[in-house]
Design a protein around this motif. Sequence first.
Motif, PDB file in Angstrom:
ATOM      1  N   THR A 135       0.827  -1.192   0.000  1.00  0.00           N
ATOM      2  CA  THR A 135       0.000   0.000   0.000  1.00  0.00           C
ATOM      3  C   THR A 135       0.864   1.244   0.000  1.00  0.00           C
ATOM      4  O   THR A 135       1.759   1.384   0.847  1.00  0.00           O
ATOM      5  N   GLY A 136       0.578   2.149  -0.929  1.00  0.00           N
ATOM      6  CA  GLY A 136       1.317   3.397  -1.006  1.00  0.00           C
ATOM      7  C   GLY A 136       0.751   4.448  -0.074  1.00  0.00           C
ATOM      8  O   GLY A 136      -0.186   4.198   0.706  1.00  0.00           O
ATOM      9  N   ARG A 137       1.292   5.658  -0.131  1.00  0.00           N
ATOM     10  CA  ARG A 137       0.852   6.741   0.744  1.00  0.00           C
ATOM     11  C   ARG A 137      -0.593   7.124   0.490  1.00  0.00           C
ATOM     12  O   ARG A 137      -1.283   7.624   1.385  1.00  0.00           O
ATOM     13  N   SER A 138      -1.072   6.905  -0.711  1.00  0.00           N
ATOM     14  CA  SER A 138      -2.462   7.229  -1.038  1.00  0.00           C
ATOM     15  C   SER A 138      -3.449   6.214  -0.467  1.00  0.00           C
ATOM     16  O   SER A 138      -4.651   6.428  -0.508  1.00  0.00           O
ATOM     17  N   GLY A 139      -2.922   5.125   0.090  1.00  0.00           N
ATOM     18  CA  GLY A 139      -3.796   4.074   0.603  1.00  0.00           C
ATOM     19  C   GLY A 139      -4.169   3.046  -0.438  1.00  0.00           C
ATOM     20  O   GLY A 139      -4.848   2.067  -0.135  1.00  0.00           O
ATOM     21  N   LYS A 140      -3.723   3.256  -1.672  1.00  0.00           N
ATOM     22  CA  LYS A 140      -4.017   2.317  -2.748  1.00  0.00           C
ATOM     23  C   LYS A 140      -2.816   1.402  -2.984  1.00  0.00           C
ATOM     24  O   LYS A 140      -1.675   1.787  -2.737  1.00  0.00           O
ATOM     25  N   PRO A 141      -3.067   0.185  -3.456  1.00  0.00           N
ATOM     26  CA  PRO A 141      -1.947  -0.734  -3.742  1.00  0.00           C
ATOM     27  C   PRO A 141      -1.010  -0.126  -4.783  1.00  0.00           C
ATOM     28  O   PRO A 141      -1.454   0.557  -5.712  1.00  0.00           O
ATOM     29  N   PHE A 142       0.274  -0.316  -4.614  1.00  0.00           N
ATOM     30  CA  PHE A 142       1.224   0.184  -5.595  1.00  0.00           C
ATOM     31  C   PHE A 142       1.882  -0.989  -6.311  1.00  0.00           C
ATOM     32  O   PHE A 142       1.991  -2.082  -5.781  1.00  0.00           O
ATOM     33  N   ARG A 143       2.308  -0.734  -7.523  1.00  0.00           N
ATOM     34  CA  ARG A 143       2.890  -1.783  -8.358  1.00  0.00           C
ATOM     35  C   ARG A 143       4.405  -1.813  -8.298  1.00  0.00           C
ATOM     36  O   ARG A 143       5.015  -2.879  -8.351  1.00  0.00           O
TER      37      ARG A 143
END
Length: 273
Positions: A70-78
């Motif tokens: 999870t990235g800083r935005s709260g969304k999964p990152f690739r």
Amino acid sequence: MKTRLNICDGNVRILVINWVQTVCLGAFALLISGCSMTPPKTFTFQADVPENFTVTGTGNYIPAPGETCTGRSGKPFRVGRLHFKPDQPKTAHQVEFKVPLTDNEHGCSSVLHSLKLTIEGRWGPGREHTSQESANFSISDETSQPASTPQVFKGQCQWLFRTMGPYRYIVKIPMCRALNANGDMEKRMIGGRLQRDQLADSTVKLVLSVAKIEMPYYKGWWIETPKGWKACTGVWGTQNEEPCTKPYKFLESFKMPDGRDCTVYPNCTEQEQ
């Protein structure tokens, strides 16, 4: 008067048990923490570079199988990135840095997916007189036969020159390509595939050279003469570097990086040297 503690008392017995449990849990947590802090396995990247060149790296990491990062935005990152820059050159013409095979940012496990190299060369006296080229290595999970140690890749950079801006200053751009077994410059970029199961505690090495001959950035925009390269102009009615057409018309002058007014490159002047 001394007071004796009766550990058989029920309340005291409960306190002792709780204290023992706390100590044990603390020791267990410390043990687990010690395991999680075990340094990741790494490999060493090493580059032999020409004078006025250096190499830095960027590791691209993707979530390990079954992991969600999870990235800083709260969304999964690739893809996550780590940047590698040698603090001090190992020698005057060699740089070196360690590349972790795993990373634990964002509370998850990620694995090295690829390594991008930035090849930077300086071609003039100022800090702004630098240009960059890149090389790329992918990481393969296929099982493979043992490779030689260190794994050595060879490449060469050739300076390409052109004029730029209203004062027609010479700037140079490096074109870096792989070398074949005969030492000839190929069309493909520097890089290749690295086997993950062979990387831990190994060394990957790049041997980089620079071509003795410089060439124009735009093919057909300069004419080579016995005194040096002359820049064509006149096609579009400007005073800038333009494609060569007959009858040839040349720039009256251009500027070297050090500020000299010149008519040919790299000799600057057409007078006998």
